[in-house]
Design an enzyme around this catalytic site. Structure first.
Site, mmCIF file in Angstrom:
data_model
loop_
_atom_site.group_PDB
_atom_site.id
_atom_site.type_symbol
_atom_site.label_atom_id
_atom_site.label_comp_id
_atom_site.label_asym_id
_atom_site.label_seq_id
_atom_site.Cartn_x
_atom_site.Cartn_y
_atom_site.Cartn_z
ATOM 1 N N CYS A 23 -30.722 1.958 4.873
ATOM 2 C CA CYS A 23 -30.577 1.614 6.283
ATOM 3 C C CYS A 23 -29.335 2.279 6.865
ATOM 4 O O CYS A 23 -29.321 2.694 8.019
ATOM 5 C CB CYS A 23 -30.521 0.099 6.401
ATOM 6 N N CYS B 35 -24.615 -1.051 6.357
ATOM 7 C CA CYS B 35 -23.590 -1.795 5.625
ATOM 8 C C CYS B 35 -22.998 -0.980 4.481
ATOM 9 O O CYS B 35 -23.344 -1.171 3.317
ATOM 10 C CB CYS B 35 -24.163 -3.114 5.135
ATOM 11 N N CYS C 71 -31.960 -10.271 7.523
ATOM 12 C CA CYS C 71 -30.834 -9.355 7.322
ATOM 13 C C CYS C 71 -29.545 -10.155 7.272
ATOM 14 O O CYS C 71 -29.384 -11.135 7.998
ATOM 15 C CB CYS C 71 -30.808 -8.368 8.488
ATOM 16 N N GLN D 4 -20.553 -7.521 23.706
ATOM 17 C CA GLN D 4 -20.226 -7.365 22.283
ATOM 18 C C GLN D 4 -21.229 -8.133 21.428
ATOM 19 O O GLN D 4 -21.518 -9.298 21.709
ATOM 20 C CB GLN D 4 -18.813 -7.893 22.022
ATOM 21 N N TYR E 295 -12.369 0.929 31.724
ATOM 22 C CA TYR E 295 -13.569 0.932 30.882
ATOM 23 C C TYR E 295 -14.020 -0.530 30.725
ATOM 24 O O TYR E 295 -14.203 -1.028 29.622
ATOM 25 C CB TYR E 295 -13.291 1.562 29.514
ATOM 26 N N GLU F 88 -15.078 1.118 35.895
ATOM 27 C CA GLU F 88 -16.162 1.357 34.951
ATOM 28 C C GLU F 88 -17.114 2.362 35.604
ATOM 29 O O GLU F 88 -17.347 2.302 36.807
ATOM 30 C CB GLU F 88 -16.858 -0.002 34.701
ATOM 31 N N ASP G 92 -10.247 -0.061 27.221
ATOM 32 C CA ASP G 92 -11.206 -0.281 26.125
ATOM 33 C C ASP G 92 -12.261 0.829 26.167
ATOM 34 O O ASP G 92 -13.422 0.581 26.488
ATOM 35 C CB ASP G 92 -11.856 -1.674 26.315
ATOM 36 N N CYS H 65 -12.492 1.040 19.484
ATOM 37 C CA CYS H 65 -13.543 0.870 18.481
ATOM 38 C C CYS H 65 -13.587 2.075 17.548
ATOM 39 O O CYS H 65 -14.518 2.217 16.763
ATOM 40 C CB CYS H 65 -14.895 0.647 19.148
HETATM 41 N N1 SAH Z 1 -14.422 -3.739 27.944
HETATM 42 C C1 SAH Z 1 -15.832 -3.952 27.925
HETATM 43 C C2 SAH Z 1 -16.664 -2.702 27.653
HETATM 44 C C3 SAH Z 1 -16.149 -1.745 26.630
HETATM 45 S S1 SAH Z 1 -17.307 -0.502 26.152
HETATM 46 C C4 SAH Z 1 -16.204 -5.042 26.923
HETATM 47 O O1 SAH Z 1 -15.432 -5.362 26.044
HETATM 48 O O2 SAH Z 1 -17.281 -5.613 27.062
HETATM 49 C C5 SAH Z 1 -16.714 0.917 26.990
HETATM 50 C C6 SAH Z 1 -17.140 0.996 28.439
HETATM 51 O O3 SAH Z 1 -16.614 2.194 28.998
HETATM 52 C C7 SAH Z 1 -18.638 1.074 28.671
HETATM 53 O O4 SAH Z 1 -19.007 0.041 29.559
HETATM 54 C C8 SAH Z 1 -18.867 2.454 29.293
HETATM 55 O O5 SAH Z 1 -19.898 2.458 30.257
HETATM 56 C C9 SAH Z 1 -17.526 2.716 29.937
HETATM 57 N N2 SAH Z 1 -17.158 4.136 30.135
HETATM 58 C C10 SAH Z 1 -17.403 5.177 29.314
HETATM 59 N N3 SAH Z 1 -16.862 6.301 29.788
HETATM 60 C C11 SAH Z 1 -16.228 5.964 30.946
HETATM 61 C C12 SAH Z 1 -15.453 6.699 31.901
HETATM 62 N N4 SAH Z 1 -15.221 8.010 31.753
HETATM 63 N N5 SAH Z 1 -14.969 6.030 32.949
HETATM 64 C C13 SAH Z 1 -15.190 4.705 33.116
HETATM 65 N N6 SAH Z 1 -15.900 3.958 32.242
HETATM 66 C C14 SAH Z 1 -16.424 4.571 31.173
#
Ligand code: SAH
Length: 412
Positions: A43, A46, A120, A244, A273, A294, A342, A369
């Site tokens: 898979c 993991c 799973c 998440q 983000y 975003e 983020d 991440c």
């Molecule tokens: N902080 C949020 C989402 C994090 S994921 C949480 O914890 O739920 C990263 C996010 O960045 C996604 O929603 C994606 O659409 C956005 N993203 C990616 N590239 C971007 C950019 N260049 N400018 C703005 N947002 C962006």
């Protein structure tokens, strides 16, 4: 939207076959753990299944130290108390075995071979049971699974999402065509076995690429979305919303990020983000005002809805590229005290980081991440006059190789 062999903030998904139903789970605190899943290495999810949970945490800690120790103190990894069945979003590909019986599961890593799955170790057990029930109902309803080669058949994927705090459950039946004979009866039969299901949605996907969800939705039962609660806030989760997949650890990650920001109630905070606004909304209780940015329009719409639903008035969301947006803020001399960011796995952009330095917030809280792009961006920010203070690894995806982290940087 997602891909079937998805890499959703770095995780993939693992499932187990019928034969493993009664497999013994390894104790989180014991060594041993000799890969209790026959799909181990097939898979591809993991990577650490043959290690005890303790050992894999120390591996992740080591990896983080290797990358980040030269910058700052690496705090002890925040692990999970019960590192099983944490995925609150589960998706299964439907197909046929050689005898033309319907099967559901996951594609073998780097291949297109469908591995049948029943349960799973990392997926929500109720979700797996619901997927099994859907599979079991197909024959009596004469529903054929979709055949990619011939284009014949109806059911392609099933996606299940469950609210961690609310227990609300959404089932998305992804079909190749909008015509779904006796769909009402099918939904009734499914709900009879699983009265815990709160909504059922049909999604039509007639594309030939690897995305799971198409553009058309029809709610067959309930309100078409679920609501979950995280850190005292409510969040609406639609079939395609980013949320998440491990809310237990997400809560710890967000709390740590906000704790490191040391808000007093007066600050202007940028949540860059921001997705559906999770971090910014949670931070809004402790900040003067929050600006979320975003680039995904659907996520911004959800974020605005989430602010309304939680009656949060000191937050504004903007749909823009984070780098472009922050560069304009810098040109307009907008005053910002804290930037929480983020970004996706690829990390941030130099334009964004340059703008951060120009605006000069007291603190930058970087939620990551991908430790490698975190390290790259921290190195860049350090050249621009910031100093990394500490980094907290957080294990969002036990048994997989992925590791999230929160890093605090201050203006030096
Ligand atoms: N902080 C949020 C989402 C994090 S994921 C949480 O914890 O739920 C990263 C996010 O960045 C996604 O929603 C994606 O659409 C956005 N993203 C990616 N590239 C971007 C950019 N260049 N400018 C703005 N947002 C962006």
């Amino acid at each position: 939207m997602e891909k079937r062999s998805r890499n959703e903030k770095s995780d993939r998904f693992l499932k187990k076959t019928d034969t493993q139903k009664n497999a013994v789970k390894p104790a989180a605190d014991k060594k041993a753990a000799k890969a209790p899943c026959p799909l181990f290495k097939k898979c591809g999810s993991c990577k650490y299944l043959d290690l005890s949970y303790e050992k894999q945490l120390s591996e992740k800690q080591k990896e983080m130290r290797k990358l980040m120790e030269k910058h700052c103190k690496v705090q002890p990894i925040i692990g999970m108390e019960n590192p099983y069945h944490y995925r609150h979003k589960v998706q299964a590909v439907f197909g046929m075995d050689r005898k033309k019986n319907p099967i559901s599961g996951v594609y073998e890593e780097k291949s297109h071979r469908l591995l049948p799955v029943e349960t799973c170790l990392i997926e929500d057990e109720r979700a797996d049971a619901i997927i099994g029930t859907v599979r079991g109902l197909l024959k009596s309803f004469k529903i054929k699974v979709y055949d990619e080669d011939t284009g014949y058949g109806l059911l392609r994927y099933v996606l299940v999402r469950r609210g961690w705090q609310t227990g609300e459950i959404m089932v998305v039946l992804v079909t190749a065509s909008p015509v779904f004979p006796s769909k009402r009866n099918f939904v009734d039969a499914l709900r009879k076995v699983h009265p815990e299901i709160t909504t059922v949605v049909q999604n039509v996907n007639n594309r030939t690429d690897s995305l799971i969800l198409g553009d058309k939705y029809q709610t067959l039962y309930g309100k078409g979305y679920i609501v979950d609660e995280l850190c005292g806030m409510k969040f609406k989760i639609s079939p395609a919303s980013f949320y998440q997949v491990n809310p237990v650890q997400a809560a710890k990650l967000y709390e740590k990020a906000i704790e490191l920001a040391e808000l007093t109630g007066r600050e202007t905070v940028v949540d860059a983000y921001c997705g559906t606004g999770t971090i910014g909304l949670i931070a809004s209780k402790k900040a003067g005002n929050v600006i979320g940015v975003e680039n995904n329009g659907d996520a911004v719409r959800d974020a605005i809805g989430n602010a309304k639903a939680n009656d949060v008035k000191n937050i504004r969301f903007y749909r823009d590229d984070a780098g472009h947006f922050l560069t304009s803020c810098a040109a307009d001399e907008v005053k910002v005290d804290v930037v929480i960011m983020d970004p996706p796995r690829a990390g941030s952009s130099e334009a964004f980081l340059d703008a951060v330095a120009k605006i000069g917030p007291r603190k930058v809280v970087y939620v990551s991440c991908n430790p490698e792009t975190l390290e790259r961006d921290v190195t860049y920010l350090e050249k621009l006059g910031y100093r990394a203070k500490e980094v907290w690894p957080v294990d969002m995806f036990p048994w997989t190789g992925a590791c999230e982290a929160v890093c605090l940087l201050s203006k030096s």
